[in-house]
Design an enzyme around this catalytic site. Structure first.
Site, PDB file in Angstrom:
ATOM      1  N   HIS A  97      -3.333   7.991  -1.914  1.00 39.84           N
ATOM      2  CA  HIS A  97      -3.689   6.790  -1.165  1.00 39.84           C
ATOM      3  C   HIS A  97      -3.737   5.575  -2.083  1.00 39.84           C
ATOM      4  O   HIS A  97      -3.031   4.609  -1.893  1.00 39.84           O
ATOM      5  CB  HIS A  97      -5.028   6.974  -0.443  1.00 39.84           C
ATOM      6  CG  HIS A  97      -5.263   5.886   0.548  1.00 39.84           C
ATOM      7  ND1 HIS A  97      -5.731   4.638   0.181  1.00 39.84           N
ATOM      8  CD2 HIS A  97      -5.052   5.838   1.877  1.00 39.84           C
ATOM      9  CE1 HIS A  97      -5.800   3.873   1.265  1.00 39.84           C
ATOM     10  NE2 HIS A  97      -5.388   4.578   2.308  1.00 39.84           N
ATOM     11  N   GLU A 111      -1.292   2.309  -1.679  1.00 39.94           N
ATOM     12  CA  GLU A 111      -1.985   1.017  -1.732  1.00 39.94           C
ATOM     13  C   GLU A 111      -2.054   0.400  -3.119  1.00 39.94           C
ATOM     14  O   GLU A 111      -2.417  -0.765  -3.246  1.00 39.94           O
ATOM     15  CB  GLU A 111      -3.434   1.198  -1.233  1.00 39.94           C
ATOM     16  CG  GLU A 111      -3.552   1.879   0.116  1.00 39.94           C
ATOM     17  CD  GLU A 111      -3.613   0.909   1.275  1.00 39.94           C
ATOM     18  OE1 GLU A 111      -3.867  -0.283   1.046  1.00 39.94           O
ATOM     19  OE2 GLU A 111      -3.398   1.355   2.419  1.00 39.94           O
ATOM     20  N   HIS A 157      -0.508   7.848   7.061  1.00 40.80           N
ATOM     21  CA  HIS A 157       0.256   7.451   5.866  1.00 40.80           C
ATOM     22  C   HIS A 157       1.431   8.401   5.597  1.00 40.80           C
ATOM     23  O   HIS A 157       2.516   7.959   5.238  1.00 40.80           O
ATOM     24  CB  HIS A 157      -0.658   7.410   4.639  1.00 40.80           C
ATOM     25  CG  HIS A 157      -1.571   6.219   4.613  1.00 40.80           C
ATOM     26  ND1 HIS A 157      -1.115   4.931   4.698  1.00 40.80           N
ATOM     27  CD2 HIS A 157      -2.918   6.126   4.512  1.00 40.80           C
ATOM     28  CE1 HIS A 157      -2.134   4.088   4.647  1.00 40.80           C
ATOM     29  NE2 HIS A 157      -3.251   4.789   4.538  1.00 40.80           N
TER      30      HIS A 157
END
Ligand code: CO
Length: 280
Positions: free
Chosen positions: A164, A196, A229
């Site tokens: 992530h 991210e 995601h």
């Protein structure tokens, strides 16, 4: 005679509780990964009450609206557990890195730990996420090497993992620590990127180009659930999904492996071990 029991009756008996805290997912099939960790805790600790909380308010509201499923926040869950007579509670996050989410969970745990008297717990403890230390990263590297062991038998295959990531928290560095641990046991076979933050997909591609023998890729989430995601940013139909970017870089043979890490029995084993350490 003075007694330690409450003046309005006997002291409450000791009751153990485990609160599993996940970010949450709105993808129904992805729930399997979270449920696997919850079920593993239930099975390992049959004497404890095991509950689940989600940290994402967006996801909690979405599934309440669309699926009629009510999952509490960590604070709500703890208040209910206390009211039900649970006196000792282990809060166990399913998170990979100790980032912002973990800091927020800690602040809830600290707040409950500060409550004295009949609304408080006798004991409340917080477990650590999967990548909290250097040995944690070594352990995770071994889990990943075993998880993708069959694919790695083919010398031309590399595994690209999507974490992530968190752009403003030092915990993001754990992805690089894990990469180091993976390089030590399987050099040039695993490439970690994040959605991210860093390493980015560009970093992944740069790493891959240094290993021209790699022709086939397995693309998989470095996340507990294979949710939004994984299905969109990683393997989605958009031009800028990792799948399509890797294809544009000349990797025609990219196989998405859309299974969350939470479904892996080795991950459940670590999860249960961490709870056991807290219960001691
Ligand atoms: Co996200």
């Amino acid at each position: 005679m003075k007694s330690s029991a409450s003046p309005h009756g006997r002291a409450r008996p000791d009751r153990a509780g485990i609160l599993v805290v996940s970010f949450g997912t709105s993808v129904p099939e992805a729930r399997r990964a979270i449920d696997n960790l919850v079920d593993s805790a239930k099975e390992a600790f049959p004497e404890a009450q095991v509950r689940l909380a989600f940290t994402s308010n967006i996801i909690r509201r979405k599934i309440a609206r669309e699926q009629n499923v009510g999952i509490p926040t960590p604070a709500e869950a703890l208040a209910r557990m206390q009211d039900e007579g649970i006196t000792r509670v282990c809060v166990m996050p399913t998170h990979i890195i100790p980032g912002e989410e973990y800091d927020d969970i800690r602040s809830v745990v600290d707040a409950f730990a500060s409550i004295r008297g009949k609304y408080g717990f006798r004991r409340i403890a917080l477990g650590s996420p999967y990548l909290h230390s250097v040995p944690d990263c070594d352990r995770m590297a071994e889990i990943l090497a075993a998880r993708f062991g069959r694919r790695l038998e083919d010398e031309g295959t590399a595994i690209v993992l999507m974490g992530h990531g968190t752009p403003t928290h030092s915990a993001n560095a754990m992805y690089c620590q894990l990469q180091l641990a993976l390089d030590r046991i399987a050099d040039g076979r695993f490439f970690i990127g994040t959605v991210e933050a860093a390493p980015t997909i560009e970093d992944v591609v740069r790493g891959l180009k240094k290993h021209p023998s790699v022709g086939r890729l397995v693309l998989s989430p470095l996340m507990i659930v294979s949710g939004d995601h994984a299905n969109n940013d990683m393997a989605g139909p958009d031009d800028d999904s990792w799948l399509h970017r890797l294809r544009r870089e000349g990797y025609e043979n990219v196989e998405p492996h859309l299974v969350g890490l939470g479904e892996d029995p080795r991950m459940a084993e670590v999860f249960v071990e961490r709870i056991r350490e807290m219960l001691l």
